[in-house]
Write a protein that holds these residues in place. Structure first.
Motif, PDB file in Angstrom:
ATOM      1  N   PHE A  18       0.840  -1.202   0.000  1.00  0.00           N
ATOM      2  CA  PHE A  18       0.000   0.000   0.000  1.00  0.00           C
ATOM      3  C   PHE A  18       0.878   1.256   0.000  1.00  0.00           C
ATOM      4  O   PHE A  18       0.631   2.202  -0.759  1.00  0.00           O
ATOM      5  CB  PHE A  18      -0.911  -0.008   1.227  1.00  0.00           C
ATOM      6  N   ILE A  19       1.908   1.283   0.830  1.00  0.00           N
ATOM      7  CA  ILE A  19       2.820   2.429   0.885  1.00  0.00           C
ATOM      8  C   ILE A  19       3.536   2.610  -0.448  1.00  0.00           C
ATOM      9  O   ILE A  19       3.679   3.737  -0.942  1.00  0.00           O
ATOM     10  CB  ILE A  19       3.824   2.253   2.037  1.00  0.00           C
ATOM     11  N   GLU A  20       3.963   1.511  -1.054  1.00  0.00           N
ATOM     12  CA  GLU A  20       4.636   1.585  -2.354  1.00  0.00           C
ATOM     13  C   GLU A  20       3.705   2.123  -3.438  1.00  0.00           C
ATOM     14  O   GLU A  20       4.143   2.851  -4.338  1.00  0.00           O
ATOM     15  CB  GLU A  20       5.145   0.205  -2.749  1.00  0.00           C
ATOM     16  N   PHE A  78       0.011   8.031   4.691  1.00  0.00           N
ATOM     17  CA  PHE A  78      -0.169   7.532   3.331  1.00  0.00           C
ATOM     18  C   PHE A  78      -1.658   7.245   3.135  1.00  0.00           C
ATOM     19  O   PHE A  78      -2.257   6.511   3.933  1.00  0.00           O
ATOM     20  CB  PHE A  78       0.625   6.241   3.115  1.00  0.00           C
ATOM     21  N   THR A  79      -2.258   7.817   2.112  1.00  0.00           N
ATOM     22  CA  THR A  79      -3.686   7.627   1.894  1.00  0.00           C
ATOM     23  C   THR A  79      -3.945   7.055   0.501  1.00  0.00           C
ATOM     24  O   THR A  79      -3.200   7.320  -0.443  1.00  0.00           O
ATOM     25  CB  THR A  79      -4.465   8.949   2.031  1.00  0.00           C
ATOM     26  N   GLY A  80      -5.020   6.282   0.400  1.00  0.00           N
ATOM     27  CA  GLY A  80      -5.396   5.683  -0.871  1.00  0.00           C
ATOM     28  C   GLY A  80      -6.779   6.117  -1.299  1.00  0.00           C
ATOM     29  O   GLY A  80      -7.265   7.187  -0.916  1.00  0.00           O
ATOM     30  N   ASN A  81      -7.424   5.292  -2.087  1.00  0.00           N
ATOM     31  CA  ASN A  81      -8.762   5.608  -2.582  1.00  0.00           C
ATOM     32  C   ASN A  81      -9.759   5.632  -1.430  1.00  0.00           C
ATOM     33  O   ASN A  81      -9.584   4.968  -0.416  1.00  0.00           O
ATOM     34  CB  ASN A  81      -9.193   4.572  -3.623  1.00  0.00           C
ATOM     35  N   HIS A  82     -10.811   6.406  -1.596  1.00  0.00           N
ATOM     36  CA  HIS A  82     -11.831   6.557  -0.550  1.00  0.00           C
ATOM     37  C   HIS A  82     -13.170   6.857  -1.209  1.00  0.00           C
ATOM     38  O   HIS A  82     -13.224   7.381  -2.330  1.00  0.00           O
ATOM     39  CB  HIS A  82     -11.446   7.686   0.416  1.00  0.00           C
ATOM     40  N   LEU A 165       3.818   2.031  13.426  1.00  0.00           N
ATOM     41  CA  LEU A 165       3.140   1.988  12.135  1.00  0.00           C
ATOM     42  C   LEU A 165       1.724   1.474  12.365  1.00  0.00           C
ATOM     43  O   LEU A 165       1.528   0.369  12.862  1.00  0.00           O
ATOM     44  CB  LEU A 165       3.894   1.061  11.175  1.00  0.00           C
ATOM     45  N   ASP A 166       0.745   2.299  12.037  1.00  0.00           N
ATOM     46  CA  ASP A 166      -0.646   1.951  12.284  1.00  0.00           C
ATOM     47  C   ASP A 166      -1.443   2.109  10.997  1.00  0.00           C
ATOM     48  O   ASP A 166      -0.994   2.770  10.052  1.00  0.00           O
ATOM     49  CB  ASP A 166      -1.224   2.851  13.380  1.00  0.00           C
ATOM     50  N   ASN A 167      -2.617   1.518  10.962  1.00  0.00           N
ATOM     51  CA  ASN A 167      -3.407   1.613   9.736  1.00  0.00           C
ATOM     52  C   ASN A 167      -4.899   1.526  10.014  1.00  0.00           C
ATOM     53  O   ASN A 167      -5.323   0.991  11.044  1.00  0.00           O
ATOM     54  CB  ASN A 167      -2.992   0.508   8.758  1.00  0.00           C
TER      55      ASN A 167
END
Length: 214
Positions: A18-20, A78-82, A165-167
């Motif tokens: 996910f970070i990559e 780090f953020t992705g789709n939402h 590191l949390d998510n």
């Protein structure tokens, strides 16, 4: 960050990927007056001597650079789709709506590096985003000396040793099976964000509902 166990991604490999896939992160901290500062920069993560290390570069003498010199404790997000999830898609539609999203938070200590490390960081960054094409005119090794002499003075490389590191992978894991599948079908008809979230939910469906009643 919402600390709910059913919204956590347990796989370290999934978090790493996910970070990559979403390297353009929020880098934030507090200045000498305890005012928040933040910037957005591409950040890489690697494992080194059993530690997680984040790295990147920023411009010097900005509010955030000065703040990080004063206070080395930082947060990287780090953020992705939402996407919006309507309560009308649940088996019981008389339910508040919500938002599905994926996010990784890295807490750590930042330190700034010397010129040689900056060269290596710019080489790594430019090659990565130019699809590792060494012939691209914009990669570090193909830039003119006069350009580098002028602009290298204005930026600095950094590393962050991650202490936590949390998510949150909030993907409707707390919903009943009927609602879960109805949300997926509705999201497939939405924009790209909705379709990406639907695909992520589909990956997890068998683990969430192993009996496969629907």
């Amino acid at each position: 960050m919402y600390d709910l166990p059913y919204h956590k991604e347990p796989s370290e490999q999934v978090i790493k990927e996910f970070i990559e896939q979403h390297p353009f992160a929020f880098l934030s901290g507090c200045d000498a007056a305890n005012k928040p500062v933040a910037t957005q920069v591409p950040i890489f993560m690697e494992e080194r001597d059993g530690k997680k290390i984040l790295s990147g570069h920023i411009m010097k003498n900005t509010d955030h650079h000065k703040a990080f010199l004063h206070n080395d404790q930082v947060l990287v997000v780090f953020t992705g789709n939402h996407t919006y999830v309507s309560g009308t898609w649940y088996s019981d539609p008389h339910t508040p709506s919500t938002w599905n999203y994926m996010s990784v938070h890295a807490h750590g200590t930042i330190r700034f590096l010397d010129g040689a490390a900056l060269e290596e960081m710019l080489r790594k960054t430019s090659l990565h985003f130019e699809n590792n094409n060494p012939h691209s005119p914009t990669v570090y090794d193909n830039l003119s000396k006069s350009f580098l002499d002028k602009y290298m003075k204005a930026i600095v490389a950094f590393e962050i040793e991650v202490s936590k590191l949390d998510n949150v992978f909030k993907l409707s894991q707390d919903r009943d099976e009927q609602s879960y599948h109805q949300i997926i079908e509705k999201l497939k008809d939405q924009d790209e964000d909705g379709r990406v979230i639907a695909a992520e939910m589909e990956k997890r469906a068998k683990d969430l509902y192993p009996d496969g009643l629907l």
